[in-house]
Design a protein around this motif. Structure first.
Motif, PDB file in Angstrom:
ATOM      1  N   GLU A 165       8.127  -8.083  11.285  1.00 18.79           N
ATOM      2  CA  GLU A 165       9.579  -7.943  11.795  1.00 18.79           C
ATOM      3  C   GLU A 165      10.579  -8.381  10.689  1.00 18.79           C
ATOM      4  OE1 GLU A 165       7.283  -8.971  13.685  1.00 18.79           O
ATOM      5  OE2 GLU A 165       7.206  -7.972  15.434  1.00 18.79           O
ATOM      6  N   THR A 166      10.338  -9.399   9.957  1.00 24.43           N
ATOM      7  CA  THR A 166      11.013  -9.933   8.870  1.00 24.43           C
ATOM      8  C   THR A 166      11.244  -8.772   7.716  1.00 24.43           C
ATOM      9  OG1 THR A 166      10.484 -11.958   9.286  1.00 24.43           O
ATOM     10  CG2 THR A 166      11.476 -11.796   7.445  1.00 24.43           C
ATOM     11  N   MET A 167       9.990  -8.268   7.165  1.00 23.17           N
ATOM     12  CA  MET A 167      10.032  -7.181   6.271  1.00 23.17           C
ATOM     13  C   MET A 167      10.527  -6.067   6.715  1.00 23.17           C
ATOM     14  SD  MET A 167       6.471  -7.718   4.370  1.00 23.17           S
ATOM     15  CE  MET A 167       5.566  -7.304   5.992  1.00 23.17           C
ATOM     16  N   THR A 168      10.345  -5.611   8.071  1.00 24.85           N
ATOM     17  CA  THR A 168      11.147  -4.535   8.225  1.00 24.85           C
ATOM     18  C   THR A 168      12.659  -4.624   8.402  1.00 24.85           C
ATOM     19  OG1 THR A 168       9.402  -3.870   9.799  1.00 24.85           O
ATOM     20  CG2 THR A 168      11.311  -2.902  10.372  1.00 24.85           C
ATOM     21  N   ALA A 169      13.239  -5.862   8.436  1.00 24.25           N
ATOM     22  CA  ALA A 169      14.621  -6.197   8.568  1.00 24.25           C
ATOM     23  C   ALA A 169      15.156  -6.250   7.145  1.00 24.25           C
ATOM     24  CB  ALA A 169      14.870  -7.398   9.152  1.00 24.25           C
ATOM     25  N   LEU A 170      14.281  -6.632   6.199  1.00 25.32           N
ATOM     26  CA  LEU A 170      14.806  -6.728   4.694  1.00 25.32           C
ATOM     27  C   LEU A 170      14.719  -5.592   3.669  1.00 25.32           C
ATOM     28  CD1 LEU A 170      13.582 -10.364   3.837  1.00 25.32           C
ATOM     29  CD2 LEU A 170      15.856  -9.786   4.146  1.00 25.32           C
ATOM     30  N   GLY A 216       0.750  -5.982   0.092  1.00 22.79           N
ATOM     31  CA  GLY A 216      -0.082  -4.858   0.137  1.00 22.79           C
ATOM     32  C   GLY A 216      -0.202  -4.053   1.333  1.00 22.79           C
ATOM     33  N   GLU A 217      -1.241  -4.010   2.113  1.00 26.39           N
ATOM     34  CA  GLU A 217      -1.219  -3.135   3.401  1.00 26.39           C
ATOM     35  C   GLU A 217      -0.261  -3.760   4.649  1.00 26.39           C
ATOM     36  OE1 GLU A 217      -5.281  -2.523   3.648  1.00 26.39           O
ATOM     37  OE2 GLU A 217      -5.325  -0.641   2.366  1.00 26.39           O
ATOM     38  N   LEU A 218       0.185  -4.826   4.444  1.00 27.09           N
ATOM     39  CA  LEU A 218       1.075  -5.382   5.314  1.00 27.09           C
ATOM     40  C   LEU A 218       2.451  -4.549   5.554  1.00 27.09           C
ATOM     41  CD1 LEU A 218       0.953  -7.758   7.532  1.00 27.09           C
ATOM     42  CD2 LEU A 218       2.339  -8.849   5.711  1.00 27.09           C
ATOM     43  N   VAL A 219       2.796  -3.978   4.171  1.00 25.00           N
ATOM     44  CA  VAL A 219       3.843  -2.934   4.302  1.00 25.00           C
ATOM     45  C   VAL A 219       3.461  -1.465   4.447  1.00 25.00           C
ATOM     46  CG1 VAL A 219       5.762  -2.429   2.872  1.00 25.00           C
ATOM     47  CG2 VAL A 219       5.043  -4.637   2.838  1.00 25.00           C
ATOM     48  N   GLU A 220       4.068  -0.880   5.318  1.00 26.84           N
ATOM     49  CA  GLU A 220       3.712   0.671   5.448  1.00 26.84           C
ATOM     50  C   GLU A 220       3.877   1.375   4.115  1.00 26.84           C
ATOM     51  OE1 GLU A 220       4.543   4.777   6.134  1.00 26.84           O
ATOM     52  OE2 GLU A 220       6.322   3.364   5.851  1.00 26.84           O
ATOM     53  N   LEU A 221       2.948   2.290   3.874  1.00 27.43           N
ATOM     54  CA  LEU A 221       2.965   2.603   2.364  1.00 27.43           C
ATOM     55  C   LEU A 221       4.159   3.501   2.069  1.00 27.43           C
ATOM     56  CD1 LEU A 221       1.540   3.245  -0.183  1.00 27.43           C
ATOM     57  CD2 LEU A 221       0.258   5.208   0.922  1.00 27.43           C
ATOM     58  N   LYS A 222       4.859   4.387   2.996  1.00 34.91           N
ATOM     59  CA  LYS A 222       6.038   5.173   2.678  1.00 34.91           C
ATOM     60  C   LYS A 222       7.115   4.121   2.347  1.00 34.91           C
ATOM     61  CE  LYS A 222       9.033   8.828   4.635  1.00 34.91           C
ATOM     62  NZ  LYS A 222       9.237   9.654   5.808  1.00 34.91           N
ATOM     63  N   MET A 223       7.185   3.160   3.005  1.00 34.70           N
ATOM     64  CA  MET A 223       8.307   2.205   2.835  1.00 34.70           C
ATOM     65  C   MET A 223       8.167   1.403   1.529  1.00 34.70           C
ATOM     66  SD  MET A 223      11.066   0.473   3.302  1.00 34.70           S
ATOM     67  CE  MET A 223      11.756   0.821   5.032  1.00 34.70           C
ATOM     68  N   ALA A 224       6.900   1.147   1.332  1.00 37.57           N
ATOM     69  CA  ALA A 224       6.570   0.538   0.102  1.00 37.57           C
ATOM     70  C   ALA A 224       7.029   1.250  -1.164  1.00 37.57           C
ATOM     71  CB  ALA A 224       5.109  -0.220   0.026  1.00 37.57           C
ATOM     72  N   THR A 225       6.481   2.653  -1.275  1.00 36.12           N
ATOM     73  CA  THR A 225       6.921   3.465  -2.159  1.00 36.12           C
ATOM     74  C   THR A 225       8.362   3.356  -2.428  1.00 36.12           C
ATOM     75  OG1 THR A 225       4.716   4.611  -1.662  1.00 36.12           O
ATOM     76  CG2 THR A 225       6.184   5.795  -3.071  1.00 36.12           C
ATOM     77  N   SER A 226       9.034   3.772  -1.573  1.00 33.57           N
ATOM     78  CA  SER A 226      10.617   3.987  -1.327  1.00 33.57           C
ATOM     79  C   SER A 226      11.143   2.621  -2.139  1.00 33.57           C
ATOM     80  CB  SER A 226      11.022   3.920  -0.099  1.00 33.57           C
ATOM     81  OG  SER A 226      12.524   4.109  -0.042  1.00 33.57           O
TER      82      SER A 226
END
Length: 273
Positions: free
Chosen positions: A105-110, A137-147
């Motif tokens: 949730e924190t990463m999704t917000a930040l 790593g894989e804790l972050v969704e790939l599309k968001m990480a790439t962006s």
């Protein structure tokens, strides 16, 4: 004396953690912890753990009660706070603080705020963010990480002065993101990230690093890009500790990545599973 000092430090830390937990559980009007305070507290806890502080139940609880306040005050965080927070979260995960639901949730917000404030990050922030995103790593969704990676790396060729350590951290982070993309059958090859990986490798070469970790990262990047190795590889009979550490870091970031050890050369090959 040493035992007495340790006991005193543990008591002081316990008191501090109790105070954090108490403050966070109060109503907003009397809580008195702003965005900067949240970022500083999580950063400090991550540094303590990174320096060997035992992961006590109180410490874990303090992290757990701080995380929801990030989402509540997400619009108040300045670039330094965002960079410190994501670095701290990556350090906590890297040192074995469990991946509680609050992390996601924190990463999704930040993360959307990283893209929104991309022009305000200084080199240290950029390096820390790229490193943190790779570590999470894989804790972050790939599309968001790439962006997020694409938002940050475009600033690297600008007239920004990166230190050798910052270049190395950035190169490692971009390489891990490219490895994740290579493992996803639905993802296209990202020429943008590979171009920046190439630029970062050239910049790291120009600093003439002499430490094993930087050289290991350079070998990885050169192998990935199909470039000539920037220096003569040292042949050895068994995998080195530096290689083993690097392999373990990659494996922890991307569990689905299979890594083949090459015993004759000081190289680790990236192979999709």
């Amino acid at each position: 004396m040493e035992e007495r000092v340790k006991h005193t430090q543990a008591a002081l830390l316990s008191t501090l953690l109790d105070a954090i937990i108490f403050k966070c559980n109060q109503k907003p009007q009397v809580r008195d912890i702003d965005a900067r305070g949240i970022a500083n507290l999580l950063w400090a806890l991550a540094k303590l753990v990174d320096n060997g502080q035992e992961r006590t139940a109180e410490l874990k609880k303090a992290v757990a009660v701080l995380l929801p306040h990030v989402n509540a005050q997400k619009k108040q965080f300045i670039p330094q706070g965002i960079a410190n927070l994501l670095w701290a979260m990556a350090k906590l995960v890297d040192n074995g603080l469990e991946r509680t639901p609050g992390f996601t949730e924190t990463m999704t917000a930040l993360l959307p705020h990283v893209n929104a404030q991309k022009d305000q990050f200084i080199p240290q922030h950029i390096a820390n963010l790229l490193w943190a995103m790779a570590k999470l790593g894989e804790l972050v969704e790939l599309k968001m990480a790439t962006s997020v990676f694409e938002s940050l790396v475009y600033r690297i060729p600008k007239n920004l002065q990166f230190s050798q350590e910052e270049i190395s951290m950035s190169l490692w982070g971009v390489m891990v993101c490219c490895a994740r993309l290579a493992l996803d059958s639905n993802a296209n090859k990202n020429n943008v990230l590979e171009k920046h990986m190439d630029d970062l490798l050239t910049r790291l070469e120009n600093t003439s690093p002499d430490n094993k970790e930087d050289r290991s990262i350079m070998i990885m990047a050169a192998s990935w890009l199909g470039r000539a190795c920037p220096f003569v590889r040292h042949y050895q009979k068994a995998i080195s500790k530096t290689q083993a550490d690097f392999r373990d870091q990659l494996q922890s970031c991307i569990p689905s990545l299979r890594i083949e050890e090459e015993n004759k050369q000081s190289v680790i090959a990236f192979l999709p599973s």
